[in-house]
Enzyme design. Structure first.
Site, PDB file in Angstrom:
ATOM      1  N   ARG A 128      60.496  27.935 -21.751  1.00  0.00           N
ATOM      2  CA  ARG A 128      60.559  28.937 -20.685  1.00  0.00           C
ATOM      3  C   ARG A 128      61.376  30.088 -21.239  1.00  0.00           C
ATOM      4  O   ARG A 128      62.398  29.842 -21.893  1.00  0.00           O
ATOM      5  CB  ARG A 128      61.302  28.273 -19.518  1.00  0.00           C
ATOM      6  CG  ARG A 128      61.155  28.923 -18.193  1.00  0.00           C
ATOM      7  CD  ARG A 128      62.214  28.395 -17.268  1.00  0.00           C
ATOM      8  NE  ARG A 128      61.935  27.099 -16.674  1.00  0.00           N
ATOM      9  CZ  ARG A 128      62.860  26.357 -16.081  1.00  0.00           C
ATOM     10  NH1 ARG A 128      64.124  26.751 -16.034  1.00  0.00           N
ATOM     11  NH2 ARG A 128      62.552  25.202 -15.560  1.00  0.00           N
ATOM     12  N   LYS A 162      40.996  12.566 -12.912  1.00  0.00           N
ATOM     13  CA  LYS A 162      39.781  12.069 -13.574  1.00  0.00           C
ATOM     14  C   LYS A 162      40.143  11.246 -14.795  1.00  0.00           C
ATOM     15  O   LYS A 162      41.009  11.651 -15.569  1.00  0.00           O
ATOM     16  CB  LYS A 162      38.920  13.269 -14.005  1.00  0.00           C
ATOM     17  CG  LYS A 162      37.637  12.899 -14.671  1.00  0.00           C
ATOM     18  CD  LYS A 162      37.207  13.933 -15.706  1.00  0.00           C
ATOM     19  CE  LYS A 162      37.857  13.688 -17.042  1.00  0.00           C
ATOM     20  NZ  LYS A 162      37.331  14.511 -18.133  1.00  0.00           N
ATOM     21  N   LYS A 185       4.911  10.525   0.181  1.00  0.00           N
ATOM     22  CA  LYS A 185       5.592  10.031   1.390  1.00  0.00           C
ATOM     23  C   LYS A 185       6.532   8.855   1.115  1.00  0.00           C
ATOM     24  O   LYS A 185       7.675   8.841   1.582  1.00  0.00           O
ATOM     25  CB  LYS A 185       4.566   9.621   2.443  1.00  0.00           C
ATOM     26  CG  LYS A 185       5.211   9.004   3.679  1.00  0.00           C
ATOM     27  CD  LYS A 185       4.318   9.035   4.854  1.00  0.00           C
ATOM     28  CE  LYS A 185       3.625   7.722   5.079  1.00  0.00           C
ATOM     29  NZ  LYS A 185       2.908   7.688   6.354  1.00  0.00           N
ATOM     30  N   ASP A 207       5.559   2.440   3.665  1.00  0.00           N
ATOM     31  CA  ASP A 207       6.344   3.343   4.519  1.00  0.00           C
ATOM     32  C   ASP A 207       6.995   2.607   5.688  1.00  0.00           C
ATOM     33  O   ASP A 207       7.226   3.184   6.738  1.00  0.00           O
ATOM     34  CB  ASP A 207       5.486   4.514   5.008  1.00  0.00           C
ATOM     35  CG  ASP A 207       4.327   4.072   5.887  1.00  0.00           C
ATOM     36  OD1 ASP A 207       4.058   2.856   5.957  1.00  0.00           O
ATOM     37  OD2 ASP A 207       3.685   4.947   6.510  1.00  0.00           O
ATOM     38  N   GLU A 266      -8.997   0.903  15.890  1.00  0.00           N
ATOM     39  CA  GLU A 266      -8.185   2.085  15.624  1.00  0.00           C
ATOM     40  C   GLU A 266      -8.249   3.028  16.825  1.00  0.00           C
ATOM     41  O   GLU A 266      -9.273   3.111  17.506  1.00  0.00           O
ATOM     42  CB  GLU A 266      -8.691   2.803  14.371  1.00  0.00           C
ATOM     43  CG  GLU A 266      -8.417   2.033  13.096  1.00  0.00           C
ATOM     44  CD  GLU A 266      -6.954   1.663  12.946  1.00  0.00           C
ATOM     45  OE1 GLU A 266      -6.110   2.554  12.803  1.00  0.00           O
ATOM     46  OE2 GLU A 266      -6.648   0.449  12.990  1.00  0.00           O
ATOM     47  N   ARG A 285       1.641  14.941   6.616  1.00  0.00           N
ATOM     48  CA  ARG A 285       2.461  15.433   7.721  1.00  0.00           C
ATOM     49  C   ARG A 285       3.936  15.616   7.356  1.00  0.00           C
ATOM     50  O   ARG A 285       4.699  16.203   8.099  1.00  0.00           O
ATOM     51  CB  ARG A 285       2.321  14.499   8.931  1.00  0.00           C
ATOM     52  CG  ARG A 285       1.042  14.741   9.697  1.00  0.00           C
ATOM     53  CD  ARG A 285       0.794  13.681  10.742  1.00  0.00           C
ATOM     54  NE  ARG A 285       0.353  12.433  10.129  1.00  0.00           N
ATOM     55  CZ  ARG A 285       0.156  11.295  10.801  1.00  0.00           C
ATOM     56  NH1 ARG A 285       0.381  11.246  12.102  1.00  0.00           N
ATOM     57  NH2 ARG A 285      -0.254  10.212  10.182  1.00  0.00           N
ATOM     58  N   ARG A 308      38.060  11.270  -9.380  1.00  0.00           N
ATOM     59  CA  ARG A 308      36.786  11.168 -10.110  1.00  0.00           C
ATOM     60  C   ARG A 308      36.710   9.921 -10.983  1.00  0.00           C
ATOM     61  O   ARG A 308      37.694   9.196 -11.115  1.00  0.00           O
ATOM     62  CB  ARG A 308      36.599  12.453 -10.928  1.00  0.00           C
ATOM     63  CG  ARG A 308      36.442  13.683 -10.021  1.00  0.00           C
ATOM     64  CD  ARG A 308      36.506  14.970 -10.819  1.00  0.00           C
ATOM     65  NE  ARG A 308      35.594  14.940 -11.937  1.00  0.00           N
ATOM     66  CZ  ARG A 308      35.694  15.742 -12.994  1.00  0.00           C
ATOM     67  NH1 ARG A 308      36.674  16.633 -13.075  1.00  0.00           N
ATOM     68  NH2 ARG A 308      34.832  15.653 -13.978  1.00  0.00           N
ATOM     69  N   LEU A 353       0.854  -1.193   0.000  1.00  0.00           N
ATOM     70  CA  LEU A 353       0.000   0.000   0.000  1.00  0.00           C
ATOM     71  C   LEU A 353       0.890   1.243   0.000  1.00  0.00           C
ATOM     72  O   LEU A 353       1.690   1.433   0.919  1.00  0.00           O
ATOM     73  CB  LEU A 353      -0.921   0.010   1.217  1.00  0.00           C
ATOM     74  CG  LEU A 353      -1.839  -1.204   1.370  1.00  0.00           C
ATOM     75  CD1 LEU A 353      -2.855  -0.946   2.488  1.00  0.00           C
ATOM     76  CD2 LEU A 353      -2.562  -1.532   0.066  1.00  0.00           C
ATOM     77  N   ALA A 354       0.724   2.055  -1.035  1.00  0.00           N
ATOM     78  CA  ALA A 354       1.618   3.212  -1.181  1.00  0.00           C
ATOM     79  C   ALA A 354       0.888   4.427  -1.737  1.00  0.00           C
ATOM     80  O   ALA A 354       1.490   5.282  -2.379  1.00  0.00           O
ATOM     81  CB  ALA A 354       2.789   2.839  -2.087  1.00  0.00           C
TER      82      ALA A 354
END
Ligand code: UD1
Ligand code: CA
Length: 458
Positions: free
Chosen positions: A439, A350, A24, A104, A153, A17, A332, A10-11
């Site tokens: 240089r 990298k 959620k 949840d 409940e 809240r 990286r 169940l979602a």
């Protein structure tokens, strides 16, 4: 032979809240959405199929779990947990067992559901837990023979019932044929005006079904999150659990409360991890690896003996032997480091291979390069790998010495044993075993005088 298992998650809840635009169940815990955690647990239970009930207004939700075998079921209105299960029932075969989970409850583990799954097909199984502060949960009512007779409940409970500390986790198991019949009997004449899944208990009781209230061994596994504070508690629990797992595998943690594991870690023996380290993705730590304080590692494979010093950030790095990285290194993706090599402070590297015994100890950028063995990269060396349009490679042979503050303008090759004088801008290939430098000559001006400060009268 027992019936095939179908799992309904169940979602569809909004999770008001959370005060968030994100549904959620998509809030992350330990680097993964709560729903993904629950699905991963469900996927390990040998179910014939997993069905997820979701709110179709959360259109992006199915895309977050890229799994072809999930059956997504829309619940167009939030009319309660019983109503949510009703939406999925037509999708299930006539004869099967149904396990209902909530999206949840991210700390669920397959083991925490064993007792329930072991029940006979004919029973209604309800997973319960003991909660000293049961506020907000449905209370388990047991009859004189101590079997479960109802779930009430909190909003519908009497003063006496509210004092009960055995509560409903929300997870049930039953045969689909029976569950269908019980769901038909649900009514919404209760305090919240919802179709409660919990009312199937009273219905089952009425038709003489055996109701097994299975008490959870680890109540912590069934903690849910209704708001951000509870979310932070779940995060802390998961952190503790993962830290425990690492320690059981032989890792020494400076402080199990100060490590973040947001992925899968495979440690060898005698690994040491200092405080405030974040591990993400797939991290493999060879025997005797040490990770200094404040480091972040994502998708890395470190060979035995690798030492990562304080405050280094590594992503997509592979080491091929004991080597030193940091402090303050940024390594990286696409980087391969040979044994006894060294990447020191303020070095960014990298898509580069650094051969055995080669060192870049300070302040450099090395990108898109192949660097041979026993090379010394002087402080301030930069590979100029980008011409504004394309990236080009720099090839550095074995035993090369690059003087400090050198720019290597790629594509460019430095032959084995070459020396590059400090302060050079190298735009053409440098031959092996020779000194190359670019240089301008140093001059001294005779008779030069420092200018003097001019003072004017006011
Ligand atoms: C529910 C249980 C309660 C239990 C508690 C445990 C009921 C009536 N109550 O209460 O006994 O102690 O869980 O956490 O079942 N959902 C939908 N569609 C809906 C309503 C809910 O999919 O229409 C989903 C939510 O997304 C959530 C789950 O069902 O994942 C539970 O819903 P929630 O509103 O949190 O139930 P609780 O009031 O906490
Ligand atoms: Ca809840």
């Amino acid at each position: 032979m027992s019936l095939p298992l179908h799992i309904i998650i169940l979602a569809a809840g909004d999770g008001t809240r959370m005060k968030s635009d994100l549904p959620k169940v998509l809030h992350p815990v330990g680097g993964l959405s709560m729903l993904a955690h629950v699905f991963n647990t469900a996927a390990r239970l040998d179910a014939a199929q997993v069905h997820i009930v979701y709110n179709p207004e959360h259109e992006a939700l199915p895309g977050t779990l890229d799994h072809p075998d999930i059956n997504w079921v829309a619940q167009h209105e939030r009319l309660g947990t019983g109503h949510a299960v009703q939406q999925a029932m037509p999708e299930l075969p006539e004869d099967c067992r149904v396990l209902v989970l909530y999206g949840d409850l991210p700390l669920l583990r397959p083991g925490s559901l064993e007792g329930l799954l072991g029940l006979p097909d004919t029973a209604l199984g309800v997973l319960t837990m003991e909660m000293l502060q049961p506020r907000g949960y449905g209370r388990i009512i047991r009859g004189d023979d101590s079997t479960v007779s109802a779930i009430v409940e909190e909003k519908d409970a009497s003063e006496r019932q509210r004092a009960i500390t055995e509560v409903n986790t929300g997870i049930i198991i039953a045969a689909a044929t029976r569950l269908r019949a019980w769901l038909e009997t649900l009514r919404n004449d209760n305090a919240q005006g919802e179709y409660y899944l919990t009312d199937v208990v009273a219905a089952a009781r009425a038709d003489g079904t055996v109701i097994e209230g299975v008490m959870a061994g680890e109540p912590g596994d069934f903690a849910g999150a209704n708001d951000r504070a509870q979310l932070a508690q779940l995060e802390a629990r998961l952190r503790q659990r993962r830290a425990d797992e690492l320690m059981q595998k032989g890792v020494r943690l400076a402080d199990p409360a100060r490590i973040e594991i947001r992925g899968a870690v495979e440690p060898g023996r005698d690994v040491f991890i200092d405080i405030n380290v974040v591990l993400e993705g797939n991290v493999i730590l060879g025997d005797g690896t040490t990770i200094g304080p404040g480091c972040v590692l994502r998708d890395c494979q470190l060979a035995p003996g690798t030492r990562v010093h304080a405050y280094s950030v590594l992503e997509g790095v592979r080491t091929h032997g004991a080597c030193d990285i940091g402090p303050f290194a940024r390594v990286r993706p696409g980087t391969e480091l040979g044994a006894a090599s060294r990447v020191g402070n303020f070095v960014e590297i990298k898509n580069t291979s650094l051969g055995e015994g080669s060192k870049a100890s300070h302040l450099s950028y090395l990108g898109d390069s192949n660097i041979g063995r026993n090379v010394n990269i002087g402080a301030g060396t930069i590979t100029c790998n980008y011409d504004g349009v394309n990236k080009h490679r720099t090839e550095i042979g074995d035993g090369v010495f690059i003087g400090s503050d050198t720019q290597l303008v790629a594509p460019v090759k430095i032959g084995d044993g070459a020396n590059i004088g400090a302060g050079s801008t190298i735009t053409k290939d440098a031959p092996k075993d020779k000194l190359t430098l670019s240089r301008s000559k140093q001059v001294t001006i005779d008779g030069w005088k420092r200018p003097r400060k001019v003072t004017r009268d006011k």
